[in-house]
Design a protein around this motif. Structure first.
Motif, short mmCIF file in Angstrom:
data_model
loop_
_atom_site.label_atom_id
_atom_site.label_comp_id
_atom_site.label_asym_id
_atom_site.label_seq_id
_atom_site.Cartn_x
_atom_site.Cartn_y
_atom_site.Cartn_z
N ALA A 23 0.83 -1.21 0.00
CA ALA A 23 0.00 0.00 0.00
C ALA A 23 0.86 1.26 0.00
O ALA A 23 0.58 2.21 -0.74
CB ALA A 23 -0.93 0.00 1.21
N LEU A 24 1.90 1.27 0.82
CA LEU A 24 2.71 2.48 0.96
C LEU A 24 3.65 2.71 -0.23
O LEU A 24 4.01 3.85 -0.52
CB LEU A 24 3.50 2.45 2.27
CG LEU A 24 2.64 2.50 3.53
CD1 LEU A 24 3.51 2.36 4.77
CD2 LEU A 24 1.82 3.77 3.60
N LYS A 56 -1.01 8.42 6.60
CA LYS A 56 -1.96 8.06 7.67
C LYS A 56 -3.24 7.47 7.10
O LYS A 56 -3.74 6.45 7.58
CB LYS A 56 -2.29 9.30 8.51
CG LYS A 56 -1.14 9.82 9.33
CD LYS A 56 -1.55 11.10 10.05
CE LYS A 56 -0.39 11.75 10.74
NZ LYS A 56 -0.76 13.01 11.39
N GLU A 57 -3.79 8.13 6.08
CA GLU A 57 -5.03 7.66 5.46
C GLU A 57 -4.86 6.27 4.85
O GLU A 57 -5.73 5.41 4.97
CB GLU A 57 -5.48 8.64 4.37
CG GLU A 57 -6.01 9.94 4.89
CD GLU A 57 -6.29 10.93 3.77
OE1 GLU A 57 -6.39 10.51 2.58
OE2 GLU A 57 -6.39 12.13 4.06
N ASP A 61 -6.90 3.01 5.82
CA ASP A 61 -7.72 2.39 4.77
C ASP A 61 -7.50 0.89 4.66
O ASP A 61 -8.40 0.16 4.25
CB ASP A 61 -7.46 3.04 3.41
CG ASP A 61 -8.08 4.42 3.27
OD1 ASP A 61 -8.90 4.80 4.13
OD2 ASP A 61 -7.73 5.12 2.29
N ILE A 62 -6.29 0.42 5.02
CA ILE A 62 -6.02 -1.02 4.93
C ILE A 62 -6.18 -1.72 6.27
O ILE A 62 -5.83 -2.88 6.42
CB ILE A 62 -4.64 -1.31 4.30
CG1 ILE A 62 -3.51 -0.70 5.12
CG2 ILE A 62 -4.60 -0.84 2.86
CD1 ILE A 62 -2.11 -1.14 4.69
N GLY A 63 -6.73 -1.00 7.26
CA GLY A 63 -7.13 -1.64 8.50
C GLY A 63 -6.17 -1.59 9.67
O GLY A 63 -6.33 -2.33 10.64
N PHE A 64 -5.19 -0.68 9.61
CA PHE A 64 -4.25 -0.53 10.71
C PHE A 64 -4.41 0.85 11.35
O PHE A 64 -5.03 1.73 10.77
CB PHE A 64 -2.82 -0.73 10.23
CG PHE A 64 -2.59 -2.09 9.62
CD1 PHE A 64 -2.43 -3.20 10.43
CD2 PHE A 64 -2.58 -2.26 8.26
CE1 PHE A 64 -2.25 -4.46 9.88
CE2 PHE A 64 -2.39 -3.52 7.69
CZ PHE A 64 -2.23 -4.62 8.51
N GLU A 65 -3.84 1.02 12.52
CA GLU A 65 -3.93 2.30 13.22
C GLU A 65 -2.56 2.98 13.24
O GLU A 65 -1.58 2.41 13.72
CB GLU A 65 -4.42 2.10 14.65
CG GLU A 65 -4.57 3.41 15.41
CD GLU A 65 -5.02 3.21 16.84
OE1 GLU A 65 -5.12 4.22 17.53
OE2 GLU A 65 -5.24 2.07 17.27
#
Length: 69
Positions: A23-24, A56-57, A61-65
């Motif tokens: 994702a990143l 951060k978004e 969006d992929i379910g982590f904090e």
């Protein structure tokens, strides 16, 4: 090359690390992503600058904090 280090919660396995990395890597100017589910740490290596809000978004969006630097 610059580095941005932060912590997140929710990574519990190698699969989680892979989701975070994939994702990143799609964020503009990110060259490399290192993630460790044992420590919850992530390191982004990037050129020029990155949009921290977008990081951060993406994490959320992929379910982590996102826990911050």
């Amino acid at each position: 090359m610059k580095e941005f280090n932060f912590k997140l919660s929710g990574m519990v396995c190698d699969g989680c690390e892979k989701r975070v990395k994939n994702a990143l890597k799609n964020i503009e100017n990110v060259v490399e992503v290192e993630a460790d589910h044992n420590t919850g740490s992530v390191t982004l290596k990037y050129n020029d600058k990155i949009d921290v809000e977008l990081v951060k978004e993406t994490i959320e969006d992929i379910g982590f904090e996102y826990l911050g630097e």
